[in-house]
Design a protein around this motif. Structure first.
Motif, PDB file in Angstrom:
ATOM      1  N   ILE A 112       0.835  -1.205   0.000  1.00 19.27           N
ATOM      2  CA  ILE A 112       0.000   0.000   0.000  1.00 19.27           C
ATOM      3  C   ILE A 112       0.868   1.253   0.000  1.00 19.27           C
ATOM      4  O   ILE A 112       0.612   2.202  -0.750  1.00 19.27           O
ATOM      5  CB  ILE A 112      -0.949  -0.004   1.212  1.00 19.27           C
ATOM      6  N   GLN A 113       1.921   1.257   0.819  1.00 25.09           N
ATOM      7  CA  GLN A 113       2.798   2.422   0.889  1.00 25.09           C
ATOM      8  C   GLN A 113       3.549   2.651  -0.422  1.00 25.09           C
ATOM      9  O   GLN A 113       3.744   3.798  -0.847  1.00 25.09           O
ATOM     10  CB  GLN A 113       3.791   2.261   2.043  1.00 25.09           C
ATOM     11  N   MET A 114       3.981   1.581  -1.087  1.00 25.97           N
ATOM     12  CA  MET A 114       4.642   1.725  -2.384  1.00 25.97           C
ATOM     13  C   MET A 114       3.675   2.301  -3.411  1.00 25.97           C
ATOM     14  O   MET A 114       4.042   3.171  -4.224  1.00 25.97           O
ATOM     15  CB  MET A 114       5.180   0.372  -2.850  1.00 25.97           C
ATOM     16  N   LEU A 115       2.440   1.817  -3.400  1.00 20.71           N
ATOM     17  CA  LEU A 115       1.427   2.318  -4.325  1.00 20.71           C
ATOM     18  C   LEU A 115       1.152   3.804  -4.069  1.00 20.71           C
ATOM     19  O   LEU A 115       1.064   4.607  -5.018  1.00 20.71           O
ATOM     20  CB  LEU A 115       0.140   1.510  -4.166  1.00 20.71           C
ATOM     21  N   LEU A 116       1.043   4.171  -2.805  1.00 22.78           N
ATOM     22  CA  LEU A 116       0.812   5.567  -2.456  1.00 22.78           C
ATOM     23  C   LEU A 116       1.983   6.445  -2.873  1.00 22.78           C
ATOM     24  O   LEU A 116       1.800   7.548  -3.391  1.00 22.78           O
ATOM     25  CB  LEU A 116       0.587   5.699  -0.946  1.00 22.78           C
ATOM     26  N   GLY A 117       3.196   5.946  -2.655  1.00 21.60           N
ATOM     27  CA  GLY A 117       4.378   6.712  -3.041  1.00 21.60           C
ATOM     28  C   GLY A 117       4.405   7.003  -4.528  1.00 21.60           C
ATOM     29  O   GLY A 117       4.715   8.116  -4.953  1.00 21.60           O
ATOM     30  N   GLY A 118       4.058   5.996  -5.330  1.00 19.63           N
ATOM     31  CA  GLY A 118       4.020   6.189  -6.780  1.00 19.63           C
ATOM     32  C   GLY A 118       2.985   7.217  -7.186  1.00 19.63           C
ATOM     33  O   GLY A 118       3.242   8.071  -8.053  1.00 19.63           O
ATOM     34  N   PHE A 119       1.812   7.161  -6.568  1.00 14.45           N
ATOM     35  CA  PHE A 119       0.768   8.115  -6.925  1.00 14.45           C
ATOM     36  C   PHE A 119       1.138   9.533  -6.510  1.00 14.45           C
ATOM     37  O   PHE A 119       0.971  10.484  -7.278  1.00 14.45           O
ATOM     38  CB  PHE A 119      -0.564   7.734  -6.278  1.00 14.45           C
ATOM     39  N   PHE A 120       1.653   9.693  -5.282  1.00 17.81           N
ATOM     40  CA  PHE A 120       2.011  11.028  -4.812  1.00 17.81           C
ATOM     41  C   PHE A 120       3.126  11.630  -5.677  1.00 17.81           C
ATOM     42  O   PHE A 120       3.122  12.842  -5.934  1.00 17.81           O
ATOM     43  CB  PHE A 120       2.443  10.982  -3.351  1.00 17.81           C
ATOM     44  N   ALA A 121       4.068  10.793  -6.107  1.00 21.69           N
ATOM     45  CA  ALA A 121       5.128  11.296  -6.978  1.00 21.69           C
ATOM     46  C   ALA A 121       4.550  11.765  -8.315  1.00 21.69           C
ATOM     47  O   ALA A 121       4.904  12.834  -8.823  1.00 21.69           O
ATOM     48  CB  ALA A 121       6.172  10.206  -7.208  1.00 21.69           C
ATOM     49  N   PHE A 122       3.658  10.970  -8.879  1.00 19.98           N
ATOM     50  CA  PHE A 122       3.006  11.346 -10.143  1.00 19.98           C
ATOM     51  C   PHE A 122       2.214  12.642  -9.985  1.00 19.98           C
ATOM     52  O   PHE A 122       2.334  13.567 -10.808  1.00 19.98           O
ATOM     53  CB  PHE A 122       2.079  10.215 -10.595  1.00 19.98           C
ATOM     54  N   ALA A 123       1.397  12.726  -8.926  1.00 21.87           N
ATOM     55  CA  ALA A 123       0.567  13.914  -8.719  1.00 21.87           C
ATOM     56  C   ALA A 123       1.420  15.143  -8.441  1.00 21.87           C
ATOM     57  O   ALA A 123       1.107  16.244  -8.903  1.00 21.87           O
ATOM     58  CB  ALA A 123      -0.398  13.674  -7.556  1.00 21.87           C
ATOM     59  N   GLY A 124       2.536  14.968  -7.701  1.00 23.24           N
ATOM     60  CA  GLY A 124       3.402  16.098  -7.400  1.00 23.24           C
ATOM     61  C   GLY A 124       4.050  16.662  -8.644  1.00 23.24           C
ATOM     62  O   GLY A 124       4.082  17.884  -8.848  1.00 23.24           O
ATOM     63  N   VAL A 125       4.568  15.785  -9.485  1.00 16.26           N
ATOM     64  CA  VAL A 125       5.196  16.234 -10.736  1.00 16.26           C
ATOM     65  C   VAL A 125       4.159  16.890 -11.648  1.00 16.26           C
ATOM     66  O   VAL A 125       4.413  17.940 -12.248  1.00 16.26           O
ATOM     67  CB  VAL A 125       5.887  15.063 -11.452  1.00 16.26           C
TER      68      VAL A 125
END
Length: 213
Positions: free
Chosen positions: A193-206
């Motif tokens: 779950i944390q890896m999935l969240l990290g990927g999404f937050f990175a995408f949304a931040g960029v």
């Protein structure tokens, strides 16, 4: 319909950021889980409603504040989106770091002993409103869906949608985690779950930092 097609992607992205943010338990979520397990489901639900009410208050304040700011200073949107993007990237880093941590989910019980349901509701609201990270989180979330010269209904839709999600998810947390079984189940899936969240937050931040409209 033309306006809807323009603003809908940003609105859905804001919903996604909010929903996945709740999926990564912070102090408020951990307080709900700990209260449900130690004081019972009813107390946990009351605390959850308090936290959800605080989230609603933050969303309204952020939408009104950003709308007023952008009306006066149009260039402020760029600064806001950069700040929001950096915050989302920080969340991504934090999620990736937590994914590699060996610590399991640790629930939190609020100090002060037992309270009535109204007392837990008030405490949930106070805890959410005094969370310094809440303001940054809501700036990032609203910035994802609020574009320059966006009509009033866009902010209203974001507020209403996130409020419904907030009430639903926080109450579900309180109900589901009123037994230790769900804590163990979540602990097993925590890293994924944390890896999935990290990927999404990175995408949304960029995406937020590259957006200029």
């Amino acid at each position: 319909m033309d306006q809807l097609s323009i603003y809908l992607p940003g609105i859905l992205l804001a919903y996604s950021a909010f929903l996945l943010g709740i999926a990564s338990p912070g102090p408020n979520i951990l307080a709900i889980l700990g209260t449900s397990m130690s004081a019972g489901r009813k107390s946990g639900v009351a605390l959850a409603f308090g936290v959800a009410t605080g989230s609603f208050t933050w969303s309204v304040l952020t939408v009104v504040g950003l709308s007023a700011l952008l009306t006066t200073y149009a260039a402020a949107l760029t600064v806001i989106k950069i700040a929001g993007g950096l915050y989302l990237l920080w969340l991504a880093w934090k999620s990736f770091k937590n994914a590699h941590s060996r610590h399991d989910l640790e629930t939190r019980v609020l100090d002060g002993g037992q309270h009535t349901p109204i007392g837990y509701l008030i405490r949930g609201y106070v805890v959410q409103m005094t969370n310094p990270k809440a303001a940054l989180a809501w700036i990032a979330i609203i910035s994802l869906g609020l574009q320059q010269d966006a009509p009033f209904w866009v902010g209203a839709v974001i507020v209403c949608g996130t409020t419904i999600l907030s009430i639903t998810i926080h109450v579900l947390y309180a109900v589901a985690f009123s037994t230790p079984v769900m804590v163990r189940i979540y602990g097993r899936a925590r890293r994924f779950i944390q890896m999935l969240l990290g990927g999404f937050f990175a995408f949304a931040g960029v995406k937020l930092m590259l957006s200029r409209s």
